[in-house]
Design a protein around this motif. Sequence first.
Motif, short mmCIF file in Angstrom:
data_model
loop_
_atom_site.label_atom_id
_atom_site.label_comp_id
_atom_site.label_asym_id
_atom_site.label_seq_id
_atom_site.Cartn_x
_atom_site.Cartn_y
_atom_site.Cartn_z
N HIS A 47 17.39 70.77 -31.84
CA HIS A 47 16.77 72.02 -31.37
C HIS A 47 15.27 72.05 -31.66
CE1 HIS A 47 16.53 76.34 -30.47
NE2 HIS A 47 15.82 76.46 -31.59
N TYR A 48 14.89 71.60 -32.85
CA TYR A 48 13.48 71.64 -33.25
C TYR A 48 12.74 70.34 -32.99
CZ TYR A 48 14.37 76.11 -35.50
OH TYR A 48 14.69 77.42 -35.73
N GLY A 49 13.45 69.30 -32.57
CA GLY A 49 12.80 68.00 -32.38
C GLY A 49 12.44 67.32 -33.69
N PHE A 50 13.21 67.61 -34.75
CA PHE A 50 13.00 67.03 -36.07
C PHE A 50 13.92 65.82 -36.24
CE2 PHE A 50 11.84 71.27 -38.45
CZ PHE A 50 10.74 71.43 -37.63
N PRO A 51 13.54 64.85 -37.07
CA PRO A 51 14.49 63.77 -37.39
C PRO A 51 15.62 64.30 -38.26
CG PRO A 51 12.46 63.51 -38.65
CD PRO A 51 12.24 64.66 -37.72
N PHE A 52 16.80 63.72 -38.07
CA PHE A 52 17.98 64.12 -38.85
C PHE A 52 18.38 63.00 -39.79
CE2 PHE A 52 22.67 64.08 -39.23
CZ PHE A 52 22.80 65.20 -40.04
N ILE A 61 13.15 61.34 -49.14
CA ILE A 61 13.08 61.50 -47.68
C ILE A 61 12.39 62.80 -47.33
CG2 ILE A 61 14.48 61.93 -45.60
CD1 ILE A 61 16.52 59.89 -46.81
N LEU A 62 12.79 63.88 -47.99
CA LEU A 62 12.18 65.18 -47.72
C LEU A 62 10.68 65.18 -48.03
CD1 LEU A 62 15.03 67.45 -49.07
CD2 LEU A 62 14.18 67.44 -46.71
N LYS A 63 10.28 64.47 -49.08
CA LYS A 63 8.86 64.43 -49.44
C LYS A 63 8.06 63.54 -48.47
CE LYS A 63 9.47 63.67 -53.99
NZ LYS A 63 9.21 63.58 -55.44
N GLU A 64 8.68 62.48 -47.97
CA GLU A 64 7.97 61.52 -47.12
C GLU A 64 7.80 61.99 -45.67
OE1 GLU A 64 10.42 58.05 -47.46
OE2 GLU A 64 9.94 57.78 -49.58
N GLN A 65 8.73 62.79 -45.19
CA GLN A 65 8.73 63.18 -43.78
C GLN A 65 7.87 64.43 -43.56
OE1 GLN A 65 10.42 61.43 -41.28
NE2 GLN A 65 10.76 59.98 -42.95
N ASP A 66 7.20 64.49 -42.41
CA ASP A 66 6.48 65.70 -42.03
C ASP A 66 7.44 66.82 -41.66
OD1 ASP A 66 3.97 64.53 -42.42
OD2 ASP A 66 3.92 63.76 -40.36
N THR A 67 8.52 66.43 -40.97
CA THR A 67 9.59 67.36 -40.61
C THR A 67 10.90 66.62 -40.84
OG1 THR A 67 9.60 66.64 -38.29
CG2 THR A 67 8.23 68.56 -38.84
N ALA A 68 11.95 67.36 -41.18
CA ALA A 68 13.25 66.71 -41.41
C ALA A 68 14.35 67.76 -41.51
CB ALA A 68 13.21 65.89 -42.70
N VAL A 69 15.53 67.35 -41.10
CA VAL A 69 16.76 68.08 -41.40
C VAL A 69 17.65 67.11 -42.15
CG1 VAL A 69 18.78 69.29 -40.49
CG2 VAL A 69 16.57 69.52 -39.33
N VAL A 70 18.09 67.52 -43.34
CA VAL A 70 18.93 66.68 -44.19
C VAL A 70 20.27 67.40 -44.42
CG1 VAL A 70 19.20 65.66 -46.48
CG2 VAL A 70 16.98 65.58 -45.33
N ALA A 71 21.37 66.71 -44.16
CA ALA A 71 22.70 67.23 -44.48
C ALA A 71 23.10 66.67 -45.84
CB ALA A 71 23.70 66.80 -43.42
N ASP A 94 28.99 77.44 -31.86
CA ASP A 94 27.82 78.06 -31.22
C ASP A 94 27.35 79.26 -32.03
OD1 ASP A 94 27.61 76.21 -29.16
OD2 ASP A 94 28.89 77.38 -27.81
N GLU A 95 28.27 80.05 -32.55
CA GLU A 95 27.89 81.20 -33.37
C GLU A 95 27.25 80.75 -34.69
OE1 GLU A 95 31.10 84.61 -32.06
OE2 GLU A 95 31.82 82.95 -33.29
N VAL A 96 27.81 79.70 -35.29
CA VAL A 96 27.22 79.16 -36.52
C VAL A 96 25.80 78.67 -36.24
CG1 VAL A 96 27.40 77.32 -38.26
CG2 VAL A 96 29.46 78.56 -37.55
N PHE A 97 25.63 77.97 -35.13
CA PHE A 97 24.31 77.47 -34.75
C PHE A 97 23.33 78.62 -34.52
CE2 PHE A 97 21.38 76.29 -31.27
CZ PHE A 97 20.63 75.33 -31.94
N GLN A 98 23.74 79.62 -33.75
CA GLN A 98 22.85 80.74 -33.45
C GLN A 98 22.46 81.48 -34.73
OE1 GLN A 98 21.28 81.22 -30.67
NE2 GLN A 98 22.39 79.57 -29.66
N GLN A 99 23.39 81.69 -35.64
CA GLN A 99 23.08 82.37 -36.90
C GLN A 99 22.15 81.51 -37.78
OE1 GLN A 99 26.52 83.90 -38.95
NE2 GLN A 99 27.23 84.97 -37.15
#
Length: 163
Positions: free
Chosen positions: A25-30, A66-76, A150-155
């Motif tokens: 959605h945000y164009g971030f690396p996962f 990873i979070l410190k090195e990346q400009d943007t990121a989503v981490v699970a 979809d509801e989880v995503f929207q929230q």
Amino acid sequence: MKKKIIVMGVSGCGKSSMGQRIADHYGFPFFDGDDYHSESNVAKMREGIPLTDEDRFGWLETLNGILKEQDTAVVACSGLKPEYRQLLRSGVEDLAVIYLKGDFDTIWSRHQKRNGHYFNGQSMLESQFATLVEPVDEDVFTVAIDQTIDEVFQQSIAALEQN
């Protein structure tokens, strides 16, 4: 809107699929935390042996890097205890956390439909619930998973957009 996002919760709550969807959605690396466990951690989990704090700390440090090195990121990442979340956050700015909250029965029913995942057995999931300290006093957005994806995503997106 934060540039770094952690999607957390016990195994089977939907961290990986929701994390990927938010990243897209945000164009971030996962980055799926499961991909960064050591071989010994994966072997333990395959055998149904819960990880200890000691097992997790090196893994959490890797994800923090990873979070410190990346400009943007989503981490699970499960992020089960406050000290784990603190380690993940250490030195990371512009961070938001989404907690995917579900009850044991809902998540266990999802586990039973999984194929080929190394996380093994009901006792392992029970161990995660026993370890979990829900993030109630922290800067974390809680999203209930007892609704459609979809509801989880929207929230989740609504929570991120407010931040």
